[in-house]
Design an enzyme around this catalytic site. Structure first.
Site, mmCIF file in Angstrom:
data_model
loop_
_atom_site.group_PDB
_atom_site.id
_atom_site.type_symbol
_atom_site.label_atom_id
_atom_site.label_comp_id
_atom_site.label_asym_id
_atom_site.label_seq_id
_atom_site.Cartn_x
_atom_site.Cartn_y
_atom_site.Cartn_z
ATOM 1 N N ASP A 13 -23.430 13.936 39.152
ATOM 2 C CA ASP A 13 -24.712 13.249 39.367
ATOM 3 C C ASP A 13 -24.995 12.237 38.255
ATOM 4 O O ASP A 13 -24.642 12.458 37.095
ATOM 5 C CB ASP A 13 -25.844 14.286 39.445
ATOM 6 N N ASN A 15 -24.676 8.566 38.779
ATOM 7 C CA ASN A 15 -24.017 7.256 38.923
ATOM 8 C C ASN A 15 -25.035 6.115 39.063
ATOM 9 O O ASN A 15 -24.876 5.050 38.467
ATOM 10 C CB ASN A 15 -23.136 7.233 40.177
ATOM 11 N N GLY A 16 -26.067 6.365 39.869
ATOM 12 C CA GLY A 16 -27.071 5.325 40.124
ATOM 13 C C GLY A 16 -27.846 4.986 38.858
ATOM 14 O O GLY A 16 -28.070 3.802 38.553
ATOM 15 N N ARG A 26 -25.813 -0.265 41.995
ATOM 16 C CA ARG A 26 -25.419 1.147 42.092
ATOM 17 C C ARG A 26 -23.930 1.304 42.407
ATOM 18 O O ARG A 26 -23.286 2.237 41.944
ATOM 19 C CB ARG A 26 -26.244 1.859 43.165
ATOM 20 N N HIS A 30 -21.040 4.051 41.018
ATOM 21 C CA HIS A 30 -20.169 4.931 41.808
ATOM 22 C C HIS A 30 -18.693 4.670 41.476
ATOM 23 O O HIS A 30 -17.895 5.598 41.368
ATOM 24 C CB HIS A 30 -20.431 4.751 43.305
ATOM 25 N N SER A 58 -23.241 14.981 49.953
ATOM 26 C CA SER A 58 -23.930 16.163 50.478
ATOM 27 C C SER A 58 -24.499 15.898 51.867
ATOM 28 O O SER A 58 -24.629 14.738 52.298
ATOM 29 C CB SER A 58 -25.064 16.578 49.533
ATOM 30 N N ARG A 64 -29.873 8.768 52.539
ATOM 31 C CA ARG A 64 -29.982 7.580 51.674
ATOM 32 C C ARG A 64 -29.985 6.318 52.550
ATOM 33 O O ARG A 64 -29.588 6.365 53.713
ATOM 34 C CB ARG A 64 -28.802 7.547 50.690
ATOM 35 N N LEU A 124 -2.940 21.535 40.161
ATOM 36 C CA LEU A 124 -4.387 21.674 40.411
ATOM 37 C C LEU A 124 -4.725 21.430 41.891
ATOM 38 O O LEU A 124 -4.186 20.512 42.504
ATOM 39 C CB LEU A 124 -5.142 20.643 39.555
ATOM 40 N N ARG A 175 -23.073 20.494 36.063
ATOM 41 C CA ARG A 175 -23.863 19.419 36.674
ATOM 42 C C ARG A 175 -24.199 18.404 35.594
ATOM 43 O O ARG A 175 -24.791 18.759 34.570
ATOM 44 C CB ARG A 175 -25.170 19.931 37.296
ATOM 45 N N GLU A 194 -21.027 30.795 36.223
ATOM 46 C CA GLU A 194 -21.707 30.358 34.995
ATOM 47 C C GLU A 194 -22.177 28.914 35.183
ATOM 48 O O GLU A 194 -21.428 28.072 35.700
ATOM 49 C CB GLU A 194 -20.744 30.421 33.801
HETATM 50 C C1 IPE Z 1 -25.996 16.019 44.384
HETATM 51 O O1 IPE Z 1 -26.580 14.891 43.840
HETATM 52 C C2 IPE Z 1 -24.964 15.639 45.412
HETATM 53 C C3 IPE Z 1 -23.764 14.967 44.913
HETATM 54 C C4 IPE Z 1 -23.488 14.745 43.654
HETATM 55 C C5 IPE Z 1 -22.813 14.551 45.921
HETATM 56 P P1 IPE Z 1 -27.948 14.305 44.427
HETATM 57 O O2 IPE Z 1 -28.263 13.107 43.612
HETATM 58 O O3 IPE Z 1 -27.820 14.120 45.880
HETATM 59 O O4 IPE Z 1 -28.954 15.506 44.147
HETATM 60 P P2 IPE Z 1 -30.534 15.553 44.073
HETATM 61 O O5 IPE Z 1 -31.043 14.818 45.270
HETATM 62 O O6 IPE Z 1 -30.939 14.895 42.800
HETATM 63 O O7 IPE Z 1 -30.870 17.002 44.076
HETATM 64 C C1 IPE Z 2 -24.141 10.985 42.405
HETATM 65 O O1 IPE Z 2 -24.842 9.951 41.799
HETATM 66 C C2 IPE Z 2 -23.241 10.483 43.505
HETATM 67 C C3 IPE Z 2 -23.655 10.900 44.854
HETATM 68 C C4 IPE Z 2 -24.691 11.645 45.148
HETATM 69 C C5 IPE Z 2 -22.856 10.414 45.965
HETATM 70 P P1 IPE Z 2 -26.237 9.478 42.359
HETATM 71 O O2 IPE Z 2 -26.005 8.391 43.327
HETATM 72 O O3 IPE Z 2 -27.018 10.632 42.880
HETATM 73 O O4 IPE Z 2 -26.902 8.907 41.032
HETATM 74 P P2 IPE Z 2 -28.411 9.038 40.592
HETATM 75 O O5 IPE Z 2 -28.775 10.499 40.647
HETATM 76 O O6 IPE Z 2 -29.208 8.222 41.550
HETATM 77 O O7 IPE Z 2 -28.422 8.503 39.205
HETATM 78 MG MG MG Z 3 -28.389 11.895 42.076
#
Ligand code: IPE
Ligand code: IPE
Ligand code: MG
Length: 230
Positions: A13, A15-16, A26, A30, A58, A64, A124, A175, A194
């Site tokens: 989590d 990337n954005g 964004r 990614h 997910s 989105r 792996l 995470r 854990e």
């Molecule tokens: C969790 O990240 C899903 C993935 C990393 C693929 P999200 O960015 O979707 O999670 P929330 O919405 O913050 O819980």
């Molecule tokens: C996780 O990064 C990648 C995916 C959920 C596909 P995000 O896209 O959720 O990045 P943030 O949480 O907006 O920074």
């Molecule tokens: Mg996110």
């Protein structure tokens, strides 16, 4: 050696936010995130971790904006093609869990090819969670039980109906991105996992940060409800 987790699950989590902080689109976040996953695969294979399950998309991510979903689908297809030779060469086995039939047909084809081409590899196992939701997985297991005329009575019997029963439960969940939640990931499998939460955004989570998480795991004592052994 027994302090090395056998299976690590990762919620990639941030990337954005990484891109926004740099004033970049964004998409670039990614793309950088893909590099972190590449580095994680190399690092974990080197230290002897056997399974890495990466939360890639997910069931909730379908909500989105359309252009972001399309961008992610394209990036996944491109990455699978680009990485295929290296994954084959480095003995990495790729698997997938999730509602794979929700994905665009061309991505499904690219994925099947990657899974087939790496099926015999013994290093792996990289499991990609794609259109994955923990609750959906449990419901799909119930559907499968009904379809196959089964009535599971034990945890092992129920576990055998999940998307990939050959995966052991994760020992460690990482995470990134600063939020401390599970976001519908591996709900059944994480009963005794854990948990490790890092502030670092996924594109900045590289070998050093990953090894720090494994180091932290090695200090923990897992009891599984039992009394501490001496
Ligand atoms: C969790 O990240 C899903 C993935 C990393 C693929 P999200 O960015 O979707 O999670 P929330 O919405 O913050 O819980
Ligand atoms: C996780 O990064 C990648 C995916 C959920 C596909 P995000 O896209 O959720 O990045 P943030 O949480 O907006 O920074
Ligand atoms: Mg996110």
């Amino acid at each position: 050696m027994n302090k090395i987790p056998r299976h690590i699950a990762v919620i990639m989590d941030g990337n954005g936010r990484w891109a926004r902080q740099k004033g970049l689109p964004r998409a670039i976040g990614h793309q950088e995130g893909v590099k972190s996953l590449h580095e994680a695969v190399e690092t974990l294979d080197d230290v002897g971790v056997k399974y890495l399950t990466a939360y890639t998309f997910s069931t909730e991510n379908w909500f989105r904006p359309k252009h972001e979903v399309e961008l992610l689908m394209k990036l996944m297809a491109r990455t699978m093609d680009d990485e295929r030779p290296g994954l084959i060469k480095n003995n990495i086995r790729v698997r997938a869990i999730g509602r794979i039939s929700d994905l665009p047909q061309s991505l499904q084809d690219t994925l099947s090819r990657l899974v087939a081409d790496t099926a015999k590899n013994t290093g792996l196992t990289l499991c990609l969670a794609l259109s994955y939701g923990g609750r959906t997985e449990i419901i799909d297991a119930c559907f499968r039980a009904v379809k196959e005329g089964k009535a599971p009575q034990t945890e092992a019997e129920f576990g055998a109906l999940l998307y990939d029963p050959s995966l052991p439960d994760p020992d460690l969940l990482i995470r990134t991105g600063g939020d401390q939640r599970i976001s519908n990931y591996l709900l059944w499998q994480m009963a005794y996992t854990e948990l490790y939460f890092a502030e670092t955004l996924w594109p900045d989570f590289r070998k050093k940060q990953l090894l720090a998480a494994i180091e932290d795991y090695a200090q923990r004592q897992r009891r599984f409800g039992r009394i501490e052994e001496d």
